[in-house]
Design an enzyme around this catalytic site. Structure first.
Site, PDB file in Angstrom:
ATOM      1  N   HIS A 178      -0.133 -17.793   2.100  1.00  0.00           N
ATOM      2  CA  HIS A 178       1.061 -18.226   1.373  1.00  0.00           C
ATOM      3  C   HIS A 178       0.736 -19.287   0.333  1.00  0.00           C
ATOM      4  O   HIS A 178       1.485 -19.476  -0.619  1.00  0.00           O
ATOM      5  CB  HIS A 178       2.170 -18.611   2.346  1.00  0.00           C
ATOM      6  CG  HIS A 178       2.779 -17.378   2.935  1.00  0.00           C
ATOM      7  ND1 HIS A 178       2.329 -16.842   4.100  1.00  0.00           N
ATOM      8  CD2 HIS A 178       3.712 -16.519   2.445  1.00  0.00           C
ATOM      9  CE1 HIS A 178       2.985 -15.714   4.324  1.00  0.00           C
ATOM     10  NE2 HIS A 178       3.835 -15.494   3.339  1.00  0.00           N
TER      11      HIS A 178
ATOM     12  N   ARG B 149      11.909 -15.804  -0.609  1.00  0.00           N
ATOM     13  CA  ARG B 149      11.342 -16.265   0.674  1.00  0.00           C
ATOM     14  C   ARG B 149      12.053 -17.558   1.070  1.00  0.00           C
ATOM     15  O   ARG B 149      11.674 -18.641   0.626  1.00  0.00           O
ATOM     16  CB  ARG B 149       9.846 -16.533   0.520  1.00  0.00           C
ATOM     17  CG  ARG B 149       8.970 -15.301   0.350  1.00  0.00           C
ATOM     18  CD  ARG B 149       7.497 -15.714   0.367  1.00  0.00           C
ATOM     19  NE  ARG B 149       6.609 -14.594   0.536  1.00  0.00           N
ATOM     20  CZ  ARG B 149       6.030 -13.931  -0.471  1.00  0.00           C
ATOM     21  NH1 ARG B 149       6.266 -14.278  -1.722  1.00  0.00           N
ATOM     22  NH2 ARG B 149       5.213 -12.930  -0.222  1.00  0.00           N
TER      23      ARG B 149
ATOM     24  N   ARG C  73      15.722 -12.843   1.781  1.00  0.00           N
ATOM     25  CA  ARG C  73      15.159 -12.491   3.074  1.00  0.00           C
ATOM     26  C   ARG C  73      15.443 -13.613   4.073  1.00  0.00           C
ATOM     27  O   ARG C  73      15.284 -14.794   3.743  1.00  0.00           O
ATOM     28  CB  ARG C  73      13.642 -12.307   2.920  1.00  0.00           C
ATOM     29  CG  ARG C  73      12.966 -11.944   4.218  1.00  0.00           C
ATOM     30  CD  ARG C  73      11.494 -11.670   4.015  1.00  0.00           C
ATOM     31  NE  ARG C  73      10.735 -12.907   3.857  1.00  0.00           N
ATOM     32  CZ  ARG C  73       9.412 -12.927   3.677  1.00  0.00           C
ATOM     33  NH1 ARG C  73       8.735 -11.804   3.622  1.00  0.00           N
ATOM     34  NH2 ARG C  73       8.773 -14.073   3.549  1.00  0.00           N
TER      35      ARG C  73
ATOM     36  N   GLU D 257       6.615  -3.787   7.168  1.00  0.00           N
ATOM     37  CA  GLU D 257       5.340  -4.522   7.102  1.00  0.00           C
ATOM     38  C   GLU D 257       4.595  -4.471   8.428  1.00  0.00           C
ATOM     39  O   GLU D 257       3.538  -5.073   8.579  1.00  0.00           O
ATOM     40  CB  GLU D 257       5.568  -5.972   6.664  1.00  0.00           C
ATOM     41  CG  GLU D 257       6.602  -6.729   7.479  1.00  0.00           C
ATOM     42  CD  GLU D 257       6.896  -8.131   6.937  1.00  0.00           C
ATOM     43  OE1 GLU D 257       6.106  -8.649   6.126  1.00  0.00           O
ATOM     44  OE2 GLU D 257       7.916  -8.711   7.339  1.00  0.00           O
TER      45      GLU D 257
ATOM     46  N   ASN E  46       1.372  -7.307   2.256  1.00  0.00           N
ATOM     47  CA  ASN E  46       0.531  -8.430   2.687  1.00  0.00           C
ATOM     48  C   ASN E  46       0.324  -8.376   4.193  1.00  0.00           C
ATOM     49  O   ASN E  46      -0.777  -8.584   4.691  1.00  0.00           O
ATOM     50  CB  ASN E  46       1.186  -9.764   2.322  1.00  0.00           C
ATOM     51  CG  ASN E  46       1.471  -9.872   0.842  1.00  0.00           C
ATOM     52  OD1 ASN E  46       0.881  -9.139   0.064  1.00  0.00           O
ATOM     53  ND2 ASN E  46       2.377 -10.754   0.459  1.00  0.00           N
ATOM     54  N   ASP E  47       1.407  -8.114   4.901  1.00  0.00           N
ATOM     55  CA  ASP E  47       1.278  -7.999   6.360  1.00  0.00           C
ATOM     56  C   ASP E  47       0.872  -6.598   6.779  1.00  0.00           C
ATOM     57  O   ASP E  47       0.097  -6.431   7.706  1.00  0.00           O
ATOM     58  CB  ASP E  47       2.603  -8.383   7.035  1.00  0.00           C
ATOM     59  CG  ASP E  47       2.736  -9.892   7.119  1.00  0.00           C
ATOM     60  OD1 ASP E  47       1.777 -10.534   7.550  1.00  0.00           O
ATOM     61  OD2 ASP E  47       3.790 -10.421   6.720  1.00  0.00           O
TER      62      ASP E  47
ATOM     63  N   ARG F  72      -5.026 -11.882   7.507  1.00  0.00           N
ATOM     64  CA  ARG F  72      -4.916 -12.005   6.044  1.00  0.00           C
ATOM     65  C   ARG F  72      -5.448 -13.336   5.531  1.00  0.00           C
ATOM     66  O   ARG F  72      -5.637 -13.526   4.334  1.00  0.00           O
ATOM     67  CB  ARG F  72      -3.463 -11.758   5.581  1.00  0.00           C
ATOM     68  CG  ARG F  72      -2.485 -12.810   6.015  1.00  0.00           C
ATOM     69  CD  ARG F  72      -1.038 -12.337   5.845  1.00  0.00           C
ATOM     70  NE  ARG F  72      -0.401 -12.862   4.642  1.00  0.00           N
ATOM     71  CZ  ARG F  72       0.896 -12.717   4.370  1.00  0.00           C
ATOM     72  NH1 ARG F  72       1.685 -12.030   5.199  1.00  0.00           N
ATOM     73  NH2 ARG F  72       1.411 -13.210   3.276  1.00  0.00           N
TER      74      ARG F  72
ATOM     75  N   CYS G 239       7.491  -5.461  -2.041  1.00  0.00           N
ATOM     76  CA  CYS G 239       7.427  -6.868  -2.449  1.00  0.00           C
ATOM     77  C   CYS G 239       6.122  -7.520  -2.025  1.00  0.00           C
ATOM     78  O   CYS G 239       5.915  -8.705  -2.235  1.00  0.00           O
ATOM     79  CB  CYS G 239       8.629  -7.645  -1.933  1.00  0.00           C
ATOM     80  SG  CYS G 239       8.739  -7.625  -0.136  1.00  0.00           S
TER      81      CYS G 239
END
Ligand code: PEP
Ligand code: MG
Length: 590
Positions: free
Chosen positions: A194, A301, A337, A436, A459-460, A470, A507
């Site tokens: 992040h 986020r 989200r 995800e 990403n996940d 990650r 996303c």
């Protein structure tokens, strides 16, 4: 003076920058036990008293500054910290520990503060339990002084710097003075940590995975950072500086050339329309999104609203923020989200249990289901804001239909509550989920019947499909969007969404990768949500990619069996910008 040195890391956010380094020590404090003799007791007591008085002094300064810049109420927190750090019981107990057990001051102080923390943590009263956090905070401060570890005030920098640390947390990035930090460098962390994601959104160059960073770079060393290649030059000579200046000019000219893609539709030459949206985490980032002509917000986020503070934002505070986002986006879609706290996004005051595998633990929707009060407060704020624009609500980390149905029950309960309270909201707000987790991707045909949209979180998804953390820079070679297993899942999710007639976007960071855009277009992805700075380059690609060629390319790529050949093929296609003629003999299936 250090001499010129080329350091190679992993590119985490694009951009070129040159400035002196500011190295901050972000490693966890390591306290070791040292056995002392009776004659050392007085020295250790003096060290303790000195650390306490330095902490008191530091806290008084912070209190004064907070009083002037923020307000009396916020400053009172530091008054409470001064009282805690001066608490005679804490000090006497530590002194006794030193004398009775003949141990060093830091070991004794840590032991006694951990006892205090455990005592507060065990109390029934919520207010008293929160005092455990204050003890943790002052304990860290005293231990820092005992160990002589400096803490930089990142919110108040006098000149431009490249911030360098073993690790930089999302919350440090959120509080740093963004006008002065021109680049970030860390030793640990991957492309989709992040920290890297925030650097992208803030348009700050970032390089992660520089080995042994503290030994290689000292504060004050001049650095050239190339966030595109992942290269860092320490103490550049004249010719390296000249090269940097030339590259920067070229880079700025390229950025300028994207301006002509503002205000035009994201449409292929053969007429296929898609939407290019922005990922944001704050009102600051929203400005960048608007400046880059985002057609909406594909991911807000919200967990960052919960960081760097002492308690959760209230319903009213959240409502005001969501309302501003919706109003500023002027009827363009805004997907907010619900909180994705956990993993690498820690929020201390929530007292989350330490877990061995936080990315596989109580994170995101799982936390919300365990703390319904947090969840309901956030949902209420979102629904109240829904009348100010085009809101879509999205849930992260959904892994099964049962979980989704439970979440939807809570949503219905919140809507009923608001109706009874005669509070206005848009009853048609679209409800969607992130895809995800592999289990959700595999049953996306089932889940699609229960939601209005999907957004694929690569990403996940990549980390869970390939079983690779990650954040782990040592496994970067496996954390790979070109893995055919990842691509097949993405393709499956898009196809299942279309079969059920729901919207499907992406996303995760893959959506903004230039070489991936034609492939995703060919897989029939219709919404791409990315860092604001990637939007105009993406529109340029869409404007020059024929949809029918992209379709052919997607079916070819899905027939390939190895990540390496897919990666080579996609980069080659991007470089030559010609999809149809690119199925070169050595790349195409025989
Ligand atoms: C993702 O996982 O792709 C995503 C967009 O969410 P986050 O990066 O916040 O986990
Ligand atoms: Mg995610």
């Amino acid at each position: 003076m250090s001499s010129l040195l080329l350091l190679k890391g992993i590119s985490a956010a694009p951009g070129l920058a040159m400035a002196p380094a500011l190295v901050i020590d972000t490693r966890p404090l390591i306290i070791s036990k040292k056995v002392i003799t009776l004659s050392d007791v007085a020295t250790e007591w003096n060290r303790l008293e000195d650390a306490i008085s330095k902490s008191q002094h530091e806290l008084s300064e912070i209190m004064e500054k907070t009083k002037q810049q923020v307000g009396e109420d916020e400053a009172a927190i530091f008054q409470a910290h001064i009282m805690l750090v001066s608490d005679p019981e804490l000090i006497d107990k530590t002194k006794n520990e030193i004398k009775d057990n003949l141990v060093n001051a830091e070991y004794a102080f840590q032991k006694v503060s951990l006892e205090f923390i455990a005592m507060f943590d065990a109390m029934d009263d919520e207010y008293m339990r929160e005092r455990a956090l204050d003890v943790k905070d002052i304990s860290k401060r005293v231990l820092r002084h005992l160990l002589n570890v400096q803490e930089a005030d990142l919110s108040n920098l006098s000149e431009e710097v490249v911030l360098v640390g073993y690790d930089l947390t999302p919350s440090q990035i959120a509080t740093m003075d963004k006008s002065k930090v021109v680049a970030l460098i860390t030793e640990i962390g991957g492309k989709t940590s992040h920290t890297a994601i925030m650097a992208n959104s803030l348009e700050i160059a970032a390089v992660v995975g520089i080995k042994d960073v503290a030994a290689q770079i000292k504060s004050g060393d001049l650095l050239v950072v190339d966030g595109n290649s992942g290269e860092v030059i320490r103490s550049p000579d004249d010719s390296a500086i000249k090269k940097f200046n030339r590259q920067r000019e070229h880079y700025q000219a390229t950025i300028k050339s994207y301006e002509s893609f503002k205000g035009v539709a994201s449409k292929t030459p053969d007429g296929k329309l898609v939407k290019l949206l922005a990922n944001v985490a704050s009102l600051d980032e929203l400005k960048t999104a608007i400046r880059n002509d985002a057609e909406g917000i594909g991911l807000f986020r919200t967990e960052f609203l919960y960081m760097n503070r002492l308690n959760s934002p209230s319903e009213e505070e959240q409502f005001q923020i969501y309302r501003q986002v919706l109003e500023q986006m002027k009827n363009r879609p805004v997907t907010i989200r619900t909180i994705d706290i956990g993993g690498d996004k820690e929020v201390e005051y929530l007292h989350l249990k330490k877990e061995l595998n936080p990315f596989l633990g109580v994170r995101a929707i799982r936390l919300c289901m365990q703390r319904p009060e947090l969840f309901i407060t956030q949902l209420r704020a979102m629904f109240r804001a829904s009348i100010y624009g085009k809101l879509k609500i999205m849930f992260p980390m959904i892994s099964s239909l049962d979980e989704l149905l439970e979440v939807k029950l809570i949503v219905e309960r919140v809507k009923e509550e608001l109706t009874q309270e005669k509070i206005k909201f848009d009853s048609q707000v679209a409800i969607g989920i992130m895809i995800e987790i592999p289990s959700a991707a595999i049953i996306s045909d089932i889940l699609a019947k229960h939601v209005d949209f999907f957004s694929i979180g690569t990403n996940d998804l990549i980390q869970y499909v390939v079983a690779v953390d990650r954040l782990n820079e040592n496994l970067e070679y496996l954390y790979n969007p070109y893995n055919p297993a990842v691509l097949r899942l993405i393709n499956l999710v898009i196809a299942n969404a279309h079969k059920e007639g729901i919207e499907v976007g992406m996303c995760g960071s893959v959506a903004g990768k230039e070489e991936m855009i034609p492939l995703l277009l060919g897989m029939d992805l219709t919404e791409f949500s990315m860092s604001a700075g990637q939007i105009l380059p993406a529109r340029k690609i869409i404007s020059s990619t024929n949809y029918k060629d992209a379709k052919k390319m997607a079916s070819y790529v899905l027939s390939l069996s190895q990540a390496k050949e897919i990666e080579t093929y996609l980069h080659h296609s991007q470089a030559t910008s010609d999809l149809s003629s690119n199925l070169s003999p050595n790349l195409s299936p025989t």
